[in-house]
Design an enzyme around this catalytic site. Sequence first.
Site, PDB file in Angstrom:
ATOM      1  N   GLU A 150     -40.203  19.106   9.487  1.00  0.00           N
ATOM      2  CA  GLU A 150     -40.211  20.135   8.206  1.00  0.00           C
ATOM      3  C   GLU A 150     -39.612  21.395   9.105  1.00  0.00           C
ATOM      4  O   GLU A 150     -38.738  21.945   8.772  1.00  0.00           O
ATOM      5  CB  GLU A 150     -41.118  20.454   7.849  1.00  0.00           C
ATOM      6  CG  GLU A 150     -41.491  19.258   6.837  1.00  0.00           C
ATOM      7  CD  GLU A 150     -40.627  18.803   5.817  1.00  0.00           C
ATOM      8  OE1 GLU A 150     -39.844  19.764   5.319  1.00  0.00           O
ATOM      9  OE2 GLU A 150     -41.201  17.362   5.282  1.00  0.00           O
ATOM     10  N   HIS A 153     -35.712  21.083  10.039  1.00  0.00           N
ATOM     11  CA  HIS A 153     -34.861  21.715   8.832  1.00  0.00           C
ATOM     12  C   HIS A 153     -34.690  23.171   9.115  1.00  0.00           C
ATOM     13  O   HIS A 153     -33.542  23.569   8.536  1.00  0.00           O
ATOM     14  CB  HIS A 153     -35.675  21.315   7.461  1.00  0.00           C
ATOM     15  CG  HIS A 153     -35.707  20.019   6.888  1.00  0.00           C
ATOM     16  ND1 HIS A 153     -34.267  19.280   6.880  1.00  0.00           N
ATOM     17  CD2 HIS A 153     -36.517  19.208   6.343  1.00  0.00           C
ATOM     18  CE1 HIS A 153     -34.779  18.112   6.326  1.00  0.00           C
ATOM     19  NE2 HIS A 153     -35.928  18.009   6.016  1.00  0.00           N
TER      20      HIS A 153
END
Length: 288
Positions: A150, A153
């Site tokens: 995550e 990203h």
Amino acid sequence: MNPLRHDFEAQDERRARMRHRARAAARPLGAALLAIALLAACQTSALGRRQLKLMSDAEMSQMGVAAFADISKKTPPSKDALANAKVTCVANAITRNLNAVNAPNTWEVRVFADDTPNAFALPGGKIGVNTGLLKVARTQGQLAAVIGHEVTHVTEGHANERVSTELAAGSALQILAIAANASSPGYGQLVGALGAGVQYGVLMPFGREQETEADLVGLDLMAKAGFDPRESIELWKNMEAAGGSQPPEFLSTHPSHGTRMHNLQQRLPIAMPLYEDAKAKGRAPRCY
């Protein structure tokens, strides 16, 4: 014929021709300026993929902070002290070793009381993890695989790519002019549109290429933090067991679990030396 009238008509014709030539010249000039702007916005990801990023880091951070505030209003925080300690420990270990140019300097970590096995990271340095994820990510290494994914990203600007693609699909030249001028009357409208679409631009699932990139770069991140990258494959085995049947890969924006595990396995020869180097430098998180 009146010579004076003839002279005026000739001047009018010359001016008309000049206006026509100016308009004709402006069209390719506008296209050239747009091409230059788009070329300047093209960047390269950590894995060498070309990216289009039209928004500034500051603008993306504002969007991420707004999205995080909205989520925090709608989802209660977890009061589980142990869950909070585990997640914060792993997230801090991952973010402490970031060296990406556009990585936030500080990160806020929050655990949400939600049984959905999900997590996210947002521009502006925001990390959210649902308590339901801890039932699937059973070890610190498995949780590190998720958080590393995550965080990638964010560091790779995937949200910026999504927003930029949406912008480029519209009146790109006009949007670029507005976005570059905060005092423009249309700036508030643009930001308002992005704000209304924050969840669509930032929180929706990313494309298959971005997901694969987040898997692989995230694997390196967890290894550099001192987490065993082999745990990432175990995580996806757990995900596969918990998720049941999946649609065919070609119908999904995400790689299948099998494809992800194969890609991660192929990346291990790069990630494992990073892990060994981290251990040699004393990076050995004990979060669980």
